[in-house]
Design an enzyme around this catalytic site. Sequence first.
Site, PDB file in Angstrom:
ATOM      1  N   GLY A 200     -24.045  50.798  19.174  1.00 28.49           N
ATOM      2  CA  GLY A 200     -23.823  51.231  20.553  1.00 28.49           C
ATOM      3  C   GLY A 200     -24.917  50.853  21.524  1.00 28.49           C
ATOM      4  O   GLY A 200     -24.988  51.408  22.625  1.00 28.49           O
ATOM      5  N   GLY A 201     -25.775  49.906  21.152  1.00 29.58           N
ATOM      6  CA  GLY A 201     -26.900  49.545  22.005  1.00 29.58           C
ATOM      7  C   GLY A 201     -26.513  49.075  23.388  1.00 29.58           C
ATOM      8  O   GLY A 201     -27.282  49.214  24.338  1.00 29.58           O
ATOM      9  N   GLU A 202     -25.309  48.509  23.533  1.00 28.66           N
ATOM     10  CA  GLU A 202     -24.854  48.030  24.845  1.00 28.66           C
ATOM     11  C   GLU A 202     -24.422  49.161  25.768  1.00 28.66           C
ATOM     12  O   GLU A 202     -24.025  48.929  26.905  1.00 28.66           O
ATOM     13  CB  GLU A 202     -23.694  47.042  24.658  1.00 28.66           C
ATOM     14  CG  GLU A 202     -24.125  45.593  24.633  1.00 28.66           C
ATOM     15  CD  GLU A 202     -25.174  45.296  23.573  1.00 28.66           C
ATOM     16  OE1 GLU A 202     -26.341  45.057  23.956  1.00 28.66           O
ATOM     17  OE2 GLU A 202     -24.861  45.295  22.382  1.00 28.66           O
ATOM     18  N   TRP A 261     -27.541  48.801  13.940  1.00 32.25           N
ATOM     19  CA  TRP A 261     -26.117  48.656  13.648  1.00 32.25           C
ATOM     20  C   TRP A 261     -25.783  47.827  12.418  1.00 32.25           C
ATOM     21  O   TRP A 261     -24.618  47.767  12.007  1.00 32.25           O
ATOM     22  CB  TRP A 261     -25.385  48.109  14.867  1.00 32.25           C
ATOM     23  CG  TRP A 261     -25.864  46.810  15.426  1.00 32.25           C
ATOM     24  CD1 TRP A 261     -26.747  46.637  16.441  1.00 32.25           C
ATOM     25  CD2 TRP A 261     -25.460  45.494  15.039  1.00 32.25           C
ATOM     26  NE1 TRP A 261     -26.926  45.304  16.712  1.00 32.25           N
ATOM     27  CE2 TRP A 261     -26.144  44.577  15.863  1.00 32.25           C
ATOM     28  CE3 TRP A 261     -24.576  44.988  14.078  1.00 32.25           C
ATOM     29  CZ2 TRP A 261     -25.988  43.196  15.756  1.00 32.25           C
ATOM     30  CZ3 TRP A 261     -24.421  43.614  13.967  1.00 32.25           C
ATOM     31  CH2 TRP A 261     -25.120  42.734  14.799  1.00 32.25           C
ATOM     32  N   ASP A 321     -31.119  39.425  24.691  1.00 34.70           N
ATOM     33  CA  ASP A 321     -30.275  40.124  23.712  1.00 34.70           C
ATOM     34  C   ASP A 321     -30.504  39.581  22.300  1.00 34.70           C
ATOM     35  O   ASP A 321     -29.558  39.342  21.564  1.00 34.70           O
ATOM     36  CB  ASP A 321     -28.790  40.033  24.091  1.00 34.70           C
ATOM     37  CG  ASP A 321     -27.919  40.917  23.194  1.00 34.70           C
ATOM     38  OD1 ASP A 321     -28.386  41.990  22.796  1.00 34.70           O
ATOM     39  OD2 ASP A 321     -26.787  40.516  22.886  1.00 34.70           O
ATOM     40  N   ASP A 323     -31.232  40.842  19.316  1.00 36.92           N
ATOM     41  CA  ASP A 323     -31.335  41.971  18.381  1.00 36.92           C
ATOM     42  C   ASP A 323     -32.187  41.586  17.176  1.00 36.92           C
ATOM     43  O   ASP A 323     -32.083  40.470  16.659  1.00 36.92           O
ATOM     44  CB  ASP A 323     -29.954  42.362  17.864  1.00 36.92           C
ATOM     45  CG  ASP A 323     -29.073  42.980  18.919  1.00 36.92           C
ATOM     46  OD1 ASP A 323     -28.421  43.980  18.604  1.00 36.92           O
ATOM     47  OD2 ASP A 323     -29.018  42.463  20.044  1.00 36.92           O
ATOM     48  N   ARG A 348     -32.309  36.684  14.953  1.00 36.51           N
ATOM     49  CA  ARG A 348     -31.375  36.214  15.974  1.00 36.51           C
ATOM     50  C   ARG A 348     -32.061  35.269  16.964  1.00 36.51           C
ATOM     51  O   ARG A 348     -31.418  34.406  17.561  1.00 36.51           O
ATOM     52  CB  ARG A 348     -30.810  37.438  16.694  1.00 36.51           C
ATOM     53  CG  ARG A 348     -29.585  37.214  17.544  1.00 36.51           C
ATOM     54  CD  ARG A 348     -28.784  38.488  17.542  1.00 36.51           C
ATOM     55  NE  ARG A 348     -28.082  38.729  18.773  1.00 36.51           N
ATOM     56  CZ  ARG A 348     -27.203  39.721  18.945  1.00 36.51           C
ATOM     57  NH1 ARG A 348     -26.951  40.545  17.953  1.00 36.51           N
ATOM     58  NH2 ARG A 348     -26.584  39.907  20.096  1.00 36.51           N
TER      59      ARG A 348
END
Length: 589
Positions: A200-202, A261, A321, A323, A348
């Site tokens: 749910g990081g967004e 996540w 972004d 992650d 990433r």
Amino acid sequence: MKRLVTSLALAASLTAFSATGVLAAADAAGGPSSDDLLKSATNTEAVLTYGMGPQAQRFSPLTDLTADTVKKLVPVWSFSFGGEKQRGQEAQPIVYDGTIYVTGSYSRLYAVDARTGHKKWEYNHRLPDGIMPCCDVVNRGAAIYKDKIYFATLDARLVALNRETGKVVWNKKLQEYKEGYSNTAAPLIIDGKIITGNSGGEFGVIGMVEARDAETGELVWQRPTIEGNVGTLNGKDSTVTGKTNASWPGDMYKTGGGATWLGGTYDPETKTLFFGTGNPAPWNSHLRPGDNLYTSSTLAINPDNGEIKWHYQTTPHDGWDFDGVNEFVSFDLKKDGKVIKAGGKADRNGFFYVIDRTNGKLINASPFVTKITWAKGIDIETGRPIYIDDNRPGAPATADAHDAKGKSVFAAPAFLGAKNWMPMAYNPQTELFYVPANEWGMDIWNEPITYKKGAAYLGAGFTIKPLYDDYIGALRAVDPKTGKIVWEYKNPAPLWGGVLTTAGNLVFTGTPEGYLKAFDAKSGQEVWKFQTGSGVVGSPVTWKMDGEQYVAVVSGWGGAVPLWGGDVAKLVKDINQGGSLWVFKLPKA
């Protein structure tokens, strides 16, 4: 983003059903113990843990299948998940006592006879309206312990089922889905505790690692991953994560993201949990000066109390972004006549990191993709990136024009990552990591944003583009001693599935084009493939049953690429969705 969330919520509400345990059998005693799980990497007759061992090397000691014998590998059955609940199937099966336990999209769990493909039972979690998964309605797998099988759900719950009957033993709320929380990772069980991360990081949530009693589901400890938030232990407040406002301005630590996540790994030698953390919220880095600990990091955690032993941040003050959730795989690094307790991580952000797993000190870091624009490299002494400042997206206009965009830059890798969630494998015989990588970049710009509970919290826009005409995905064999790429296999579409390697000198992975493929682990030569009918974005496993070696993989195209992939999504728009479990075996001679 709002359209995506709405469509997924609608689909979930239309297709979610209640539990349907259909096997009326008595509760069976026994089952895998804590010791069995710790030793699961050497168990060739079962697949007891996500990662095929708590260290997640995804290595099997089996040798029946080789580059020569794999040509005789044949499908024995295929099991359909049924209905219209297709989308991305990113699960890894669990195999125990002749039964395969596999999760499907929309928070489903199946028990299937490993010999025949006959369904023993099925559990369909009842999903509420309004779930807000960021990147498809996926589930990556279950955990088994004693007489129970466990998995997390898209509405941020943890469910324990009787492994023989599929009946619910307990069902616990982890977080509030209405605030943007969800759960997609396979749980990890250590010493009778079930360890979970969150998604749910967004949505400006707070990343967390939690430990619960595997028998009762009651919370033992909770560790927030954003500096300034307070953890809990045995029902009471414990320590603050880091130091309040040390790397976050004002109250932004209360909505800082950092979701865990992808779940975690565990090293029995150092008795340490390793969890990666997601991006800071919002993406617009100009709003949150500082390193923004502990986002885009690997955390080493004490499994007894949830305290952080050390951390390593791969992308401080992340603005792309990137992650840091990718798995940290423990291995023994043989270098300069020494054996170092190390861990490998293909981040990433495009760099492959080798870190001393006892203290978090960086050993080396090397690119595993061809183009990295945001940093010149990693300073080995400090462990920090050497930023290219001009490649950070510009701050949006501060005038009253709320639609004013900041300076757009072309950044590589794209935010979907040089490697995203799909797990790599490590072979202790070849001493190589096998990394599913992708070559893409993105136009990215910042936008004005304010936090609203339960709403997307990005503050950025983007379009993903392929870097090359002939390939996007690349399976690469990386030498952790040198960082060099020993061999590579190039694939037209992005690689989005996990990797398996074996003592038979093989590497297995799937492709969006529908193939499960096998490669020679030393040379990279393709030695076998099978068309499954839909894109393979799950993680293959292998085990031995009735004297024969089996391989299983889930097939079903989906995940983040078709939802977020920009120009790349257009290239793969014609791939058929699906939802099935394929099982293969090498017949006896």
